[in-house]
Design a protein around this motif. Structure first.
Motif, PDB file in Angstrom:
ATOM      1  N   MET A 123     155.647 -26.662  -2.851  1.00 32.21           N
ATOM      2  CA  MET A 123     154.798 -26.075  -3.896  1.00 32.21           C
ATOM      3  C   MET A 123     154.081 -27.141  -4.709  1.00 32.21           C
ATOM      4  N   SER A 124     154.739 -28.282  -4.971  1.00 34.27           N
ATOM      5  CA  SER A 124     154.176 -29.284  -5.855  1.00 34.27           C
ATOM      6  C   SER A 124     152.841 -29.819  -5.375  1.00 34.27           C
ATOM      7  N   ALA A 125     152.587 -29.792  -4.041  1.00 32.15           N
ATOM      8  CA  ALA A 125     151.364 -30.353  -3.498  1.00 32.15           C
ATOM      9  C   ALA A 125     150.130 -29.543  -3.878  1.00 32.15           C
ATOM     10  N   VAL A 126     150.320 -28.313  -4.301  1.00 35.01           N
ATOM     11  CA  VAL A 126     149.166 -27.470  -4.603  1.00 35.01           C
ATOM     12  C   VAL A 126     149.152 -26.989  -6.051  1.00 35.01           C
ATOM     13  N   LEU A 127     149.984 -27.570  -6.882  1.00 30.86           N
ATOM     14  CA  LEU A 127     149.993 -27.168  -8.276  1.00 30.86           C
ATOM     15  C   LEU A 127     148.715 -27.614  -8.963  1.00 30.86           C
ATOM     16  N   PRO A 128     148.201 -26.813  -9.919  1.00 30.12           N
ATOM     17  CA  PRO A 128     147.058 -27.255 -10.706  1.00 30.12           C
ATOM     18  C   PRO A 128     147.371 -28.593 -11.376  1.00 30.12           C
ATOM     19  N   GLY A 129     146.410 -29.544 -11.262  1.00 31.60           N
ATOM     20  CA  GLY A 129     146.625 -30.844 -11.875  1.00 31.60           C
ATOM     21  C   GLY A 129     147.567 -31.735 -11.102  1.00 31.60           C
ATOM     22  N   HIS A 130     147.890 -31.374  -9.841  1.00 32.66           N
ATOM     23  CA  HIS A 130     148.873 -32.148  -9.078  1.00 32.66           C
ATOM     24  C   HIS A 130     148.423 -33.583  -8.839  1.00 32.66           C
ATOM     25  N   ASP A 131     147.115 -33.845  -8.909  1.00 36.42           N
ATOM     26  CA  ASP A 131     146.601 -35.175  -8.645  1.00 36.42           C
ATOM     27  C   ASP A 131     146.494 -36.025  -9.907  1.00 36.42           C
ATOM     28  N   ARG A 132     146.899 -35.473 -11.049  1.00 32.92           N
ATOM     29  CA  ARG A 132     146.832 -36.217 -12.307  1.00 32.92           C
ATOM     30  C   ARG A 132     148.088 -37.058 -12.489  1.00 32.92           C
ATOM     31  N   GLY A 150     150.711 -31.615 -18.465  1.00 33.18           N
ATOM     32  CA  GLY A 150     151.413 -30.764 -19.414  1.00 33.18           C
ATOM     33  C   GLY A 150     152.861 -30.573 -18.981  1.00 33.18           C
ATOM     34  N   GLY A 151     153.730 -30.385 -19.971  1.00 36.23           N
ATOM     35  CA  GLY A 151     155.157 -30.285 -19.673  1.00 36.23           C
ATOM     36  C   GLY A 151     155.509 -29.194 -18.678  1.00 36.23           C
ATOM     37  N   HIS A 152     154.788 -28.046 -18.724  1.00 38.58           N
ATOM     38  CA  HIS A 152     155.104 -26.943 -17.819  1.00 38.58           C
ATOM     39  C   HIS A 152     154.816 -27.325 -16.371  1.00 38.58           C
ATOM     40  N   TRP A 153     153.747 -28.131 -16.149  1.00 40.08           N
ATOM     41  CA  TRP A 153     153.453 -28.545 -14.765  1.00 40.08           C
ATOM     42  C   TRP A 153     154.404 -29.644 -14.307  1.00 40.08           C
ATOM     43  N   ILE A 154     154.906 -30.446 -15.234  1.00 42.65           N
ATOM     44  CA  ILE A 154     155.948 -31.422 -14.873  1.00 42.65           C
ATOM     45  C   ILE A 154     157.169 -30.680 -14.342  1.00 42.65           C
ATOM     46  N   LEU A 155     157.597 -29.652 -15.067  1.00 43.80           N
ATOM     47  CA  LEU A 155     158.777 -28.887 -14.642  1.00 43.80           C
ATOM     48  C   LEU A 155     158.512 -28.135 -13.349  1.00 43.80           C
ATOM     49  N   ALA A 156     157.311 -27.615 -13.198  1.00 39.52           N
ATOM     50  CA  ALA A 156     156.967 -26.943 -11.938  1.00 39.52           C
ATOM     51  C   ALA A 156     156.995 -27.924 -10.775  1.00 39.52           C
ATOM     52  N   ARG A 157     156.588 -29.154 -11.017  1.00 40.94           N
ATOM     53  CA  ARG A 157     156.563 -30.172  -9.970  1.00 40.94           C
ATOM     54  C   ARG A 157     157.958 -30.433  -9.415  1.00 40.94           C
ATOM     55  N   ALA A 164     147.013 -15.313 -17.771  1.00 38.19           N
ATOM     56  CA  ALA A 164     147.553 -16.627 -17.406  1.00 38.19           C
ATOM     57  C   ALA A 164     148.843 -16.507 -16.596  1.00 38.19           C
ATOM     58  N   PRO A 165     148.768 -15.979 -15.376  1.00 35.28           N
ATOM     59  CA  PRO A 165     149.977 -15.748 -14.575  1.00 35.28           C
ATOM     60  C   PRO A 165     150.723 -17.003 -14.142  1.00 35.28           C
ATOM     61  N   GLY A 166     150.068 -18.165 -14.190  1.00 34.79           N
ATOM     62  CA  GLY A 166     150.752 -19.401 -13.817  1.00 34.79           C
ATOM     63  C   GLY A 166     151.188 -19.407 -12.368  1.00 34.79           C
ATOM     64  N   LEU A 167     152.476 -19.645 -12.129  1.00 38.92           N
ATOM     65  CA  LEU A 167     153.004 -19.732 -10.768  1.00 38.92           C
ATOM     66  C   LEU A 167     153.162 -18.377 -10.098  1.00 38.92           C
ATOM     67  N   GLY A 168     152.989 -17.300 -10.859  1.00 42.30           N
ATOM     68  CA  GLY A 168     153.056 -15.975 -10.253  1.00 42.30           C
ATOM     69  C   GLY A 168     154.437 -15.350 -10.205  1.00 42.30           C
ATOM     70  N   VAL A 169     155.402 -15.909 -10.922  1.00 40.07           N
ATOM     71  CA  VAL A 169     156.764 -15.359 -10.908  1.00 40.07           C
ATOM     72  C   VAL A 169     156.782 -13.969 -11.529  1.00 40.07           C
ATOM     73  N   THR A 170     156.139 -13.819 -12.678  1.00 42.80           N
ATOM     74  CA  THR A 170     156.097 -12.501 -13.316  1.00 42.80           C
ATOM     75  C   THR A 170     155.196 -11.552 -12.533  1.00 42.80           C
ATOM     76  N   VAL A 208     170.410 -27.252  -8.879  1.00 43.68           N
ATOM     77  CA  VAL A 208     170.770 -28.502  -8.197  1.00 43.68           C
ATOM     78  C   VAL A 208     169.522 -29.174  -7.630  1.00 43.68           C
ATOM     79  N   ARG A 209     168.645 -28.383  -7.032  1.00 41.12           N
ATOM     80  CA  ARG A 209     167.417 -28.928  -6.460  1.00 41.12           C
ATOM     81  C   ARG A 209     166.556 -29.584  -7.546  1.00 41.12           C
ATOM     82  N   ILE A 210     166.453 -28.925  -8.702  1.00 37.04           N
ATOM     83  CA  ILE A 210     165.668 -29.467  -9.808  1.00 37.04           C
ATOM     84  C   ILE A 210     166.255 -30.790 -10.290  1.00 37.04           C
ATOM     85  N   ILE A 211     167.570 -30.838 -10.459  1.00 37.10           N
ATOM     86  CA  ILE A 211     168.239 -32.059 -10.930  1.00 37.10           C
ATOM     87  C   ILE A 211     168.007 -33.211  -9.954  1.00 37.10           C
ATOM     88  N   ILE A 212     168.114 -32.927  -8.665  1.00 32.81           N
ATOM     89  CA  ILE A 212     167.891 -33.969  -7.651  1.00 32.81           C
ATOM     90  C   ILE A 212     166.446 -34.467  -7.700  1.00 32.81           C
TER      91      ILE A 212
END
Length: 262
Positions: free
Chosen positions: A1-10, A16-23, A55-61, A222-226
């Motif tokens: 997912m991280s390869a296609v996140l908005p701002g992934h090339d920044r 922004g903190g939300h995209w860091i966590l999404a990454r 502003a649906p973001g990642l689309g979870v909701t 666990v995946r996030i922590i790693i």
């Protein structure tokens, strides 16, 4: 997912903190966690009704909304990349539009429910009101506007403390966050033409281990922590955000409000 996140090339330092966590794989990026989103969905008439999400973001909701069988779903996002990514994940019968949430261009009185999460907090009070008024315009009489945002407590929190918190959040998450007390959220809603039907108030535990497990599950956590451990630049950002959240935990809240159009 991280390869296609908005701002992934920044650069990480500019994201922004939300995209860091999404990454690093975090899916639930809302201040009150999945419990607050679930509260909004449980208290909104979704099945068989017309729904607009700001502003649906990642689309979870969006996925949770579509599971409930709305008559129609429209996601509104100002970021063309985010809108395109969402469109690729939802059925062809649902759609996204690229637009400012304060001026969507959608027809008036075209929705029964408007939902928005973690997006008003990042606006000035003037822009908050403009977005709320656009939700009011889009809703049919008696329609529901469900919001999930960052709150401040207690109600009588000194203005100087508010300013310090806003500055700390801006430095840490690289976004100008302007959370409000529940009373301030309610007064803004009233000015936009809404009555407060119900409120859900919880801790702002975005990076709290217990909340992480509830939101992401054991494997997801666990995946996030790693992923955090493997990326020093990301780790620095995440630890800094966590320090700010912990330092202000007595004042920061996750709040959900069910509002009804007058």
């Amino acid at each position: 997912m991280s390869a296609v996140l908005p701002g992934h090339d920044r650069p990480v330092d500019k994201l922004g903190g939300h995209w860091i966590l999404a990454r690093v794989g975090k899916k639930v990026l809302r201040p009150g966690g999945r419990e607050t989103t679930d509260y909004l969905l449980a208290h909104s008439p979704i099945a068989g009704h017309d729904v607009i999400e700001f502003a649906p973001g990642l689309g979870v909701t969006a996925a949770a909304l579509l599971e409930r069988g709305p008559a129609s779903y429209v996601g509104v996002d100002a970021d063309p990349h985010a809108a395109a990514q969402l469109q690729s994940r939802i059925p062809a019968t649902a759609r996204t539009v690229v637009a400012d949430c304060a001026a969507t261009g959608l027809p008036a009185a075209s929705a029964d429910v408007v939902i928005g999460e973690a997006m008003l907090t990042m606006q000035t009070d003037r822009n908050k009101l403009a977005i709320m008024r656009e939700a009011h315009r889009l809703l049919r009489p008696g329609g529901v506007y469900a919001i999930h945002e960052m709150g401040l407590a207690p109600e009588a929190i000194p203005e100087a403390v508010k300013v310090d918190i806003r500055k700390a959040l801006a430095r840490s998450i690289r976004v100008n966050s302007r959370p409000l007390t529940l009373g301030e959220w309610a007064r803004l809603a009233d000015e936009a033409g809404f009555d407060v039907v119900s409120v859900h108030d919880t801790s702002m535990g975005l990076l709290d281990p217990t909340r992480m497990l509830a939101d992401e599950g054991v494997l997801g956590t666990v995946r996030i922590i790693i992923n955090i451990a493997r990326q020093p630049d990301v780790r620095r950002r995440v630890l800094d955000m966590r320090r700010v959240f912990l330092a202000n935990r007595d004042h920061l809240r996750g709040v959900g409000l069910i509002l009804r159009k007058r």
